[in-house]
Write a protein that holds these residues in place. Structure first.
Motif, PDB file in Angstrom:
ATOM      1  N   UNK A   6      66.803 -47.057 -44.738  1.00  0.00           N
ATOM      2  CA  UNK A   6      68.093 -46.675 -45.301  1.00  0.00           C
ATOM      3  C   UNK A   6      69.180 -46.512 -44.228  1.00  0.00           C
ATOM      4  N   UNK A   7      68.816 -46.005 -43.070  1.00  0.00           N
ATOM      5  CA  UNK A   7      69.808 -45.802 -42.000  1.00  0.00           C
ATOM      6  C   UNK A   7      70.344 -47.141 -41.506  1.00  0.00           C
ATOM      7  N   UNK A   8      69.450 -48.086 -41.225  1.00  0.00           N
ATOM      8  CA  UNK A   8      69.900 -49.396 -40.728  1.00  0.00           C
ATOM      9  C   UNK A   8      70.681 -50.152 -41.798  1.00  0.00           C
ATOM     10  N   UNK A   9      70.286 -50.023 -43.053  1.00  0.00           N
ATOM     11  CA  UNK A   9      71.036 -50.660 -44.142  1.00  0.00           C
ATOM     12  C   UNK A   9      72.442 -50.048 -44.221  1.00  0.00           C
ATOM     13  N   UNK A  10      72.532 -48.733 -44.058  1.00  0.00           N
ATOM     14  CA  UNK A  10      73.816 -48.030 -44.133  1.00  0.00           C
ATOM     15  C   UNK A  10      74.781 -48.474 -43.042  1.00  0.00           C
ATOM     16  N   UNK A  11      74.255 -48.917 -41.909  1.00  0.00           N
ATOM     17  CA  UNK A  11      75.103 -49.344 -40.798  1.00  0.00           C
ATOM     18  C   UNK A  11      75.544 -50.797 -40.922  1.00  0.00           C
ATOM     19  N   UNK A  12      74.989 -51.492 -41.892  1.00  0.00           N
ATOM     20  CA  UNK A  12      75.326 -52.898 -42.101  1.00  0.00           C
ATOM     21  C   UNK A  12      76.587 -53.012 -42.953  1.00  0.00           C
ATOM     22  N   UNK A  13      77.448 -53.987 -42.647  1.00  0.00           N
ATOM     23  CA  UNK A  13      78.729 -54.100 -43.345  1.00  0.00           C
ATOM     24  C   UNK A  13      78.565 -54.385 -44.835  1.00  0.00           C
ATOM     25  N   UNK A  14      77.470 -55.038 -45.228  1.00  0.00           N
ATOM     26  CA  UNK A  14      77.201 -55.272 -46.644  1.00  0.00           C
ATOM     27  C   UNK A  14      76.302 -54.170 -47.210  1.00  0.00           C
ATOM     28  N   UNK A  15      75.347 -53.757 -46.393  1.00  0.00           N
ATOM     29  CA  UNK A  15      74.395 -52.744 -46.848  1.00  0.00           C
ATOM     30  C   UNK A  15      75.038 -51.413 -47.178  1.00  0.00           C
ATOM     31  N   UNK A  16      76.092 -51.057 -46.445  1.00  0.00           N
ATOM     32  CA  UNK A  16      76.735 -49.761 -46.696  1.00  0.00           C
ATOM     33  C   UNK A  16      77.242 -49.655 -48.128  1.00  0.00           C
ATOM     34  N   UNK A  17      77.711 -50.772 -48.680  1.00  0.00           N
ATOM     35  CA  UNK A  17      78.198 -50.753 -50.065  1.00  0.00           C
ATOM     36  C   UNK A  17      77.055 -50.501 -51.052  1.00  0.00           C
ATOM     37  N   UNK A  18      75.925 -51.134 -50.779  1.00  0.00           N
ATOM     38  CA  UNK A  18      74.763 -50.966 -51.663  1.00  0.00           C
ATOM     39  C   UNK A  18      74.234 -49.537 -51.602  1.00  0.00           C
ATOM     40  N   UNK A  19      74.212 -48.950 -50.397  1.00  0.00           N
ATOM     41  CA  UNK A  19      73.717 -47.572 -50.260  1.00  0.00           C
ATOM     42  C   UNK A  19      74.677 -46.592 -50.930  1.00  0.00           C
ATOM     43  N   UNK A  20      75.969 -46.831 -50.788  1.00  0.00           N
ATOM     44  CA  UNK A  20      76.940 -45.959 -51.458  1.00  0.00           C
ATOM     45  C   UNK A  20      76.765 -46.004 -52.970  1.00  0.00           C
ATOM     46  N   UNK A  21      76.534 -47.200 -53.503  1.00  0.00           N
ATOM     47  CA  UNK A  21      76.293 -47.324 -54.940  1.00  0.00           C
ATOM     48  C   UNK A  21      74.999 -46.617 -55.334  1.00  0.00           C
ATOM     49  N   UNK A  22      73.977 -46.722 -54.479  1.00  0.00           N
ATOM     50  CA  UNK A  22      72.713 -46.030 -54.745  1.00  0.00           C
ATOM     51  C   UNK A  22      72.946 -44.528 -54.874  1.00  0.00           C
ATOM     52  N   UNK A  23      73.728 -43.972 -53.937  1.00  0.00           N
ATOM     53  CA  UNK A  23      73.993 -42.526 -53.960  1.00  0.00           C
ATOM     54  C   UNK A  23      74.753 -42.150 -55.229  1.00  0.00           C
ATOM     55  N   UNK A  24      75.683 -42.996 -55.648  1.00  0.00           N
ATOM     56  CA  UNK A  24      76.419 -42.748 -56.892  1.00  0.00           C
ATOM     57  C   UNK A  24      75.494 -42.714 -58.103  1.00  0.00           C
ATOM     58  N   UNK A  25      74.442 -43.541 -58.071  1.00  0.00           N
ATOM     59  CA  UNK A  25      73.586 -43.735 -59.247  1.00  0.00           C
ATOM     60  C   UNK A  25      72.342 -42.844 -59.261  1.00  0.00           C
ATOM     61  N   UNK A  26      72.120 -42.039 -58.226  1.00  0.00           N
ATOM     62  CA  UNK A  26      70.940 -41.175 -58.205  1.00  0.00           C
ATOM     63  C   UNK A  26      70.907 -40.322 -59.463  1.00  0.00           C
ATOM     64  N   UNK A  27      69.762 -40.316 -60.133  1.00  0.00           N
ATOM     65  CA  UNK A  27      69.709 -39.691 -61.460  1.00  0.00           C
ATOM     66  C   UNK A  27      68.578 -38.674 -61.624  1.00  0.00           C
ATOM     67  N   UNK A  28      67.932 -38.307 -60.531  1.00  0.00           N
ATOM     68  CA  UNK A  28      66.882 -37.288 -60.632  1.00  0.00           C
ATOM     69  C   UNK A  28      66.742 -36.575 -59.289  1.00  0.00           C
ATOM     70  N   UNK A  29      66.275 -35.338 -59.304  1.00  0.00           N
ATOM     71  CA  UNK A  29      66.080 -34.597 -58.052  1.00  0.00           C
ATOM     72  C   UNK A  29      65.144 -35.312 -57.082  1.00  0.00           C
ATOM     73  N   UNK A  30      64.145 -36.006 -57.614  1.00  0.00           N
ATOM     74  CA  UNK A  30      63.197 -36.696 -56.729  1.00  0.00           C
ATOM     75  C   UNK A  30      63.873 -37.850 -55.994  1.00  0.00           C
ATOM     76  N   UNK A  31      64.805 -38.525 -56.647  1.00  0.00           N
ATOM     77  CA  UNK A  31      65.556 -39.590 -55.984  1.00  0.00           C
ATOM     78  C   UNK A  31      66.454 -39.015 -54.892  1.00  0.00           C
ATOM     79  N   UNK A  32      67.137 -37.930 -55.195  1.00  0.00           N
ATOM     80  CA  UNK A  32      68.008 -37.270 -54.205  1.00  0.00           C
ATOM     81  C   UNK A  32      67.191 -36.824 -52.999  1.00  0.00           C
TER      82      UNK A  32
END
Length: 347
Positions: free
Chosen positions: A108-134
């Protein structure tokens, strides 16, 4: 060589048109089965799959999920694939979303540092829907908070956490920032993220950071980025804490007033202070041993102008009287003219 370049472009254009033509023939997801991973990395194929996901048909979503899941880490950093991943995270069910988060957590850290990956990780954080995912996301990011904050792409992931997660879940961010306050505040991206941390924090989290900023304030005010963080704190409604912060500048006002970045903070202090704190600031800045140096300095002269504006009548008059004997030597100093005008207009 030029002809070869043209042939290469022609071949590429032909392949692109061929792919677009192939996708245009698809009307159902069944026709794409077996080719979905490849389609994710193609502009036209990716758009087709996104539209299919928007139909919110669980069977279609499962078909796409099954074919991309094994390559989800790669696709999150792909120029086209990241958009498919974002759409999939938005429309998949909780079980599928948990599987994706678990699958990518180690990267997740390396994906977050990628210019395309950061968008996907941000969307993932927006869509987290359970405490276990968080919990999985927090665990994946908690040891790399500062590394992400100072990264061009990664800092947006931390800011998305601040925006979307609860104060409790974000505590890992506040602990990391407080532990390395100077490093974060002195960084181009870090100084902005630190201000957002203050904005989004609980009262206890705000005080945690403001306390650290205050403790290191004399270092931060001399930094091109850190000074903005201190100025930001001076605008907060924390009277006693601001008074404590300003107390770190006493006995150092002369040197801080003659530096480019810290002089702006001293002016901010003069506007933000009141009562005894303002009186102490004005008295130290008005001291004869200090005043001459400040009036002869391009930054210090602005501090004196501000002092003349904010001082009460008694202290302003004393300051004007102290400036009067220095007038002859200041006449030819261009940056002192503002102070002279301010002293001449003082009652």
């Amino acid at each position: 060589r030029g002809g070869g370049g043209r042939r290469g472009r022609t071949a590429h254009d032909h392949a692109r048109r061929s792919a677009a033509s192939e996708v245009a023939r698809y009307t159902s997801i069944e026709q794409a089965v077996g080719n979905i991973y490849r389609m994710c990395k193609d502009q036209h194929g990716c758009r087709f799959l996104q539209k299919k996901l928007e139909e919110q048909n669980p069977r279609v979503t499962e078909t796409i999920f099954r074919e991309v899941f094994g390559n989800i880490v790669e696709l999150m950093t792909d120029p086209f694939g990241n958009y498919l991943c974002q759409k999939l995270l938005e429309h998949c069910n909780d079980q599928q979303r948990f599987a994706v988060v678990e699958k990518v957590s180690g990267k997740l850290v390396s994906i977050s540092k990628n210019m395309h990956g950061t968008r996907a990780v941000q969307k993932m954080i927006e869509c987290l829907s359970s405490p276990s995912q968080v919990e999985l996301v927090v665990e994946a990011l908690k040891d790399s908070v500062v590394a992400l904050i100072v990264d061009l792409n990664g800092n947006h992931v931390i800011q998305r956490c601040l925006n979307r997660l609860s104060s409790h879940d974000n505590q890992f961010v506040y602990d990391a920032v407080a532990a390395r306050c100077v490093e974060v505040a002195s960084h181009r991206h870090g100084c902005c993220v630190l201000q957002r941390c203050i904005d989004h924090g609980s009262e206890a989290q705000k005080l945690q950071l403001v306390g650290e900023i205050s403790r290191h304030s004399r270092t931060l005010v001399q930094d091109p980025f850190g000074n903005y963080v201190v100025q930001y704190v001076l605008e907060l409604p924390y009277g006693p804490l601001k008074k404590q912060l300003m107390s770190h500048f006493f006995s150092h006002l002369a040197s801080l007033s003659t530096q480019k970045f810290s002089s702006n903070v001293i002016e901010k202090c003069l506007h933000a202070a009141g009562g005894d704190t303002l009186r102490q600031l004005v008295e130290e800045l008005s001291h004869p041993a200090t005043l001459r140096d400040l009036l002869h300095d391009p930054f210090g002269s602005y501090v004196i102008q501000t002092t003349l504006v904010v001082a009460d009548l008694e202290h302003r008059q004393k300051l004007v009287e102290a400036i009067q004997p220095l007038l002859p030597e200041l006449r030819d100093t261009s940056y002192a003219q503002g102070s002279l005008k301010a002293s001449n207009t003082a009652p």
